[in-house]
Design a protein around this motif. Structure first.
Motif, PDB file in Angstrom:
ATOM      1  N   ALA A 156       0.829  -1.209   0.000  1.00 43.50           N
ATOM      2  CA  ALA A 156       0.000   0.000   0.000  1.00 43.50           C
ATOM      3  C   ALA A 156       0.862   1.258   0.000  1.00 43.50           C
ATOM      4  N   PHE A 157       1.946   1.242   0.770  1.00 43.14           N
ATOM      5  CA  PHE A 157       2.819   2.412   0.858  1.00 43.14           C
ATOM      6  C   PHE A 157       3.426   2.748  -0.503  1.00 43.14           C
ATOM      7  N   PHE A 158       4.081   1.776  -1.112  1.00 40.86           N
ATOM      8  CA  PHE A 158       4.743   2.047  -2.390  1.00 40.86           C
ATOM      9  C   PHE A 158       3.738   2.231  -3.528  1.00 40.86           C
ATOM     10  N   GLY A 159       2.644   1.469  -3.492  1.00 39.12           N
ATOM     11  CA  GLY A 159       1.638   1.603  -4.546  1.00 39.12           C
ATOM     12  C   GLY A 159       0.945   2.955  -4.524  1.00 39.12           C
ATOM     13  N   ASN A 160       0.537   3.410  -3.343  1.00 40.80           N
ATOM     14  CA  ASN A 160      -0.125   4.707  -3.230  1.00 40.80           C
ATOM     15  C   ASN A 160       0.831   5.852  -3.522  1.00 40.80           C
ATOM     16  N   LEU A 161       2.077   5.745  -3.056  1.00 48.37           N
ATOM     17  CA  LEU A 161       3.065   6.788  -3.320  1.00 48.37           C
ATOM     18  C   LEU A 161       3.331   6.895  -4.822  1.00 48.37           C
ATOM     19  N   ALA A 162       3.436   5.743  -5.487  1.00 49.46           N
ATOM     20  CA  ALA A 162       3.649   5.743  -6.933  1.00 49.46           C
ATOM     21  C   ALA A 162       2.477   6.383  -7.672  1.00 49.46           C
TER      22      ALA A 162
ATOM     23  N   ILE B  85      -0.250  13.023   1.325  1.00 52.17           N
ATOM     24  CA  ILE B  85       0.432  14.280   1.662  1.00 52.17           C
ATOM     25  C   ILE B  85       1.818  14.329   1.008  1.00 52.17           C
ATOM     26  N   ALA B  86       2.597  13.266   1.201  1.00 50.69           N
ATOM     27  CA  ALA B  86       3.979  13.263   0.722  1.00 50.69           C
ATOM     28  C   ALA B  86       4.075  13.015  -0.781  1.00 50.69           C
ATOM     29  N   GLY B  87       3.147  12.223  -1.338  1.00 47.84           N
ATOM     30  CA  GLY B  87       3.222  11.847  -2.747  1.00 47.84           C
ATOM     31  C   GLY B  87       3.222  13.018  -3.713  1.00 47.84           C
ATOM     32  N   PRO B  88       2.233  13.937  -3.621  1.00 49.79           N
ATOM     33  CA  PRO B  88       2.232  15.080  -4.553  1.00 49.79           C
ATOM     34  C   PRO B  88       3.483  15.949  -4.436  1.00 49.79           C
TER      35      PRO B  88
ATOM     36  N   ALA C 260      10.687  11.087 -12.747  1.00 51.28           N
ATOM     37  CA  ALA C 260       9.465  10.912 -11.956  1.00 51.28           C
ATOM     38  C   ALA C 260       8.771   9.603 -12.320  1.00 51.28           C
ATOM     39  N   PHE C 261       8.634   9.342 -13.622  1.00 48.31           N
ATOM     40  CA  PHE C 261       7.944   8.124 -14.055  1.00 48.31           C
ATOM     41  C   PHE C 261       8.731   6.871 -13.676  1.00 48.31           C
ATOM     42  N   MET C 262      10.052   6.915 -13.804  1.00 49.51           N
ATOM     43  CA  MET C 262      10.859   5.739 -13.466  1.00 49.51           C
ATOM     44  C   MET C 262      10.832   5.465 -11.961  1.00 49.51           C
ATOM     45  N   THR C 263      10.780   6.536 -11.160  1.00 50.96           N
ATOM     46  CA  THR C 263      10.657   6.345  -9.710  1.00 50.96           C
ATOM     47  C   THR C 263       9.339   5.662  -9.368  1.00 50.96           C
ATOM     48  N   ALA C 264       8.250   6.120 -10.015  1.00 51.61           N
ATOM     49  CA  ALA C 264       6.944   5.499  -9.791  1.00 51.61           C
ATOM     50  C   ALA C 264       6.961   4.036 -10.218  1.00 51.61           C
ATOM     51  N   LEU C 265       7.608   3.740 -11.334  1.00 54.53           N
ATOM     52  CA  LEU C 265       7.706   2.353 -11.802  1.00 54.53           C
ATOM     53  C   LEU C 265       8.465   1.487 -10.803  1.00 54.53           C
ATOM     54  N   ALA C 266       9.557   2.007 -10.262  1.00 52.55           N
ATOM     55  CA  ALA C 266      10.331   1.250  -9.280  1.00 52.55           C
ATOM     56  C   ALA C 266       9.492   0.965  -8.037  1.00 52.55           C
ATOM     57  N   MET C 267       8.679   1.944  -7.618  1.00 53.69           N
ATOM     58  CA  MET C 267       7.835   1.750  -6.445  1.00 53.69           C
ATOM     59  C   MET C 267       6.760   0.697  -6.707  1.00 53.69           C
ATOM     60  N   VAL C 268       6.184   0.684  -7.901  1.00 53.30           N
ATOM     61  CA  VAL C 268       5.180  -0.328  -8.236  1.00 53.30           C
ATOM     62  C   VAL C 268       5.817  -1.717  -8.245  1.00 53.30           C
ATOM     63  N   ALA C 269       7.053  -1.795  -8.744  1.00 53.10           N
ATOM     64  CA  ALA C 269       7.757  -3.081  -8.738  1.00 53.10           C
ATOM     65  C   ALA C 269       7.968  -3.574  -7.304  1.00 53.10           C
ATOM     66  N   LEU C 270       8.360  -2.672  -6.410  1.00 51.82           N
ATOM     67  CA  LEU C 270       8.537  -3.048  -5.003  1.00 51.82           C
ATOM     68  C   LEU C 270       7.207  -3.483  -4.385  1.00 51.82           C
ATOM     69  N   ALA C 271       6.130  -2.777  -4.741  1.00 49.67           N
ATOM     70  CA  ALA C 271       4.811  -3.136  -4.219  1.00 49.67           C
ATOM     71  C   ALA C 271       4.396  -4.531  -4.698  1.00 49.67           C
ATOM     72  N   THR C 272       4.740  -4.857  -5.944  1.00 47.79           N
ATOM     73  CA  THR C 272       4.404  -6.174  -6.482  1.00 47.79           C
ATOM     74  C   THR C 272       5.170  -7.275  -5.759  1.00 47.79           C
ATOM     75  N   VAL C 273       6.453  -7.039  -5.520  1.00 48.98           N
ATOM     76  CA  VAL C 273       7.267  -8.016  -4.788  1.00 48.98           C
ATOM     77  C   VAL C 273       6.708  -8.229  -3.380  1.00 48.98           C
ATOM     78  N   ALA C 274       6.320  -7.129  -2.720  1.00 49.36           N
ATOM     79  CA  ALA C 274       5.751  -7.237  -1.370  1.00 49.36           C
ATOM     80  C   ALA C 274       4.487  -8.082  -1.377  1.00 49.36           C
ATOM     81  N   THR C 275       3.667  -7.929  -2.418  1.00 52.49           N
ATOM     82  CA  THR C 275       2.438  -8.721  -2.520  1.00 52.49           C
ATOM     83  C   THR C 275       2.755 -10.210  -2.619  1.00 52.49           C
ATOM     84  N   LEU C 276       3.760 -10.543  -3.414  1.00 52.27           N
ATOM     85  CA  LEU C 276       4.118 -11.953  -3.593  1.00 52.27           C
ATOM     86  C   LEU C 276       4.699 -12.570  -2.326  1.00 52.27           C
ATOM     87  N   MET C 277       5.144 -11.723  -1.386  1.00 52.69           N
ATOM     88  CA  MET C 277       5.673 -12.223  -0.121  1.00 52.69           C
ATOM     89  C   MET C 277       4.566 -12.594   0.864  1.00 52.69           C
ATOM     90  N   ILE C 278       3.329 -12.178   0.570  1.00 55.75           N
ATOM     91  CA  ILE C 278       2.198 -12.536   1.429  1.00 55.75           C
ATOM     92  C   ILE C 278       1.851 -14.002   1.207  1.00 55.75           C
TER      93      ILE C 278
END
Length: 411
Positions: free
Chosen positions: A23-29, A157-160, A174-192
């Motif tokens: 949620a953290f990385f996905g929402n921030l992205a 608050i922090a994302g914008p 900016a776009f590549m940072t968002a992509l990296a965060m989505v990738a981290l969010a995906t990895v976190a999901t697979l760890m559940i």
């Protein structure tokens, strides 16, 4: 004597921690992406109408797919749905990044990719909301919801701010940072770790699709809590009028406008953290109605205010009281809704929330144009108080709702 669950204790749960990392990385992205995309669209076109269309493009998939996304979340693995949704979001963001670096000045490819991203979010939202109660004990649901709302509020608050900073360096950065965060969010999901969920009881496609709507209509506590928040936001929304207040009423500039915008989020975030450490357990119905009433009173105070300090304090109070209402509503929905219906009820709830935000913004703008910003804001606060009184009368079960500790569902 057992320790009462808090935000800190619930984060010790490995699987819930990974869900919150997602949620953290996905929402921030998502926040970074929206800032970057809207700036890019306006920079290329100077057309404010297209900025408005970005909101509609992101809302329509939630509305059009509401019955399908909820049913899918109740029928299939919620963890896998979240992971698949993150992959869709990654593909959409990657496409937007490629378009931003191309020579084209057309906006429609960006709009199409935003719609694709919204489809992913439409499937993600009910699955994620329904998965959280599967990962924690019943008496930890309140603390888990407080943790989730605090995470979302921090990202809003922090994302914008982060998005604007990154876009100032480079749009591609900016776009590549968002992509990296989505990738981290995906990895976190697979760890559940996979968790069991109850099978859908309805037989037949139509019965399954409409199960959430029918349950909300029959369960007055869930219906009352959801619609109370919907109408409170519909009448009490003031964010769209903040530029008018900052420039024409407070005689201030962009910095003061930023203070006003931040005040709402700061008030909500502080309250979410407080609820995470000291969750509400009893007198839920009374506290929810009190919070909505305070929200309405705060709206009236803000409407009449000609002081920056008083306006910021009123907005912070509105953010804090809204967070209390949101927290109790979410806990009530999770506790009162059977697991096999949580996805569909969550999907309907998400659409109602998004609709109230969009319609509330539209109402505020139209009313301000017709009767002026002060009258529009004060009238919105009065209508919120009226809705509070009517819902207390129409939904006595919601008013009488007491224990939301998880030890007793109240049913």
């Amino acid at each position: 004597m057992s320790t009462k669950p808090t935000m800190i204790s619930v984060l010790r749960n490995r699987d819930f921690l990974f869900l919150e990392i997602n949620a953290f990385f996905g929402n921030l992205a998502a926040e970074i992406l929206i800032v970057a995309v809207t700036w890019m669209i306006y920079d290329r076109t100077q057309d404010p109408v297209l900025l408005g269309l970005t909101g509609i493009v992101q809302f329509l998939p939630f509305l059009c797919l509401v019955l399908v996304t909820g049913s899918v979340a109740d029928r299939y693995s919620r963890r896998n749905i979240i992971a698949a949704s993150m992959v869709v979001e990654f593909v959409a963001m990657l496409g937007i990044a490629l378009v931003s670096e191309s020579a084209t000045t057309d906006v429609w490819p960006i709009m199409a990719l935003l719609a694709l991203l919204a489809v992913g979010r439409a499937f993600f939202t009910p699955a994620a909301r329904a998965l959280a109660p599967n990962l924690v004990r019943r008496d930890e649901i309140g603390a888990a919801i407080a943790c989730s709302t605090a995470t979302w509020q921090f990202c809003s608050i922090a994302g914008p701010a982060l998005g604007g900073l990154l876009y100032g360096i480079s749009s591609l950065f900016a776009f590549m940072t968002a992509l990296a965060m989505v990738a981290l969010a995906t990895v976190a999901t697979l760890m559940i770790r996979p968790v069991p969920q109850r099978e859908v009881g309805e037989h037949g496609m139509l019965a399954s699709l409409l199960g959430g709507v029918r349950y909300m209509k029959a369960e007055k506590i869930v219906l009352g809590a959801t619609t109370l928040d919907l109408f409170a936001v519909l009448f009490g929304t003031t964010i769209i009028l903040l530029p008018i207040y900052a420039r024409d009423i407070l005689m201030a500039g962009p910095w003061e406008l930023g203070v006003l915008r931040a005040a709402i989020g700061v008030g909500a975030l502080l309250m979410a953290l407080a609820l995470g450490l000291y969750p509400i357990r009893r007198r839920a119905g009374h506290l929810m109605f009190a919070a909505v009433a305070i929200f309405g009173l705060g709206t009236i105070v803000f409407g009449f205010s000609t002081s920056l300090i008083l306006s910021a304090l009123a907005l912070a109070l509105m953010g804090a009281s809204d967070m209390v209402s949101v927290y109790i509503r979410e806990v009530l929905i999770q506790l009162w809704t059977p697991d096999e219906l949580r996805g569909r009820v969550g999907a309907v709830n998400s659409v109602l929330i998004n609709a109230s935000n969009e319609l509330g913004t539209f109402r505020a703008g139209i009313a301000a144009g017709a009767i002026g910003p002060v009258a529009a804001t004060v009238l919105g606060g009065i209508c919120t108080l009226a809705v509070t009184g009517l819902w207390m009368w129409w939904f006595p079960k919601l008013r009488q709702a007491d224990d939301i500790s998880g030890a007793d569902s109240g049913k």
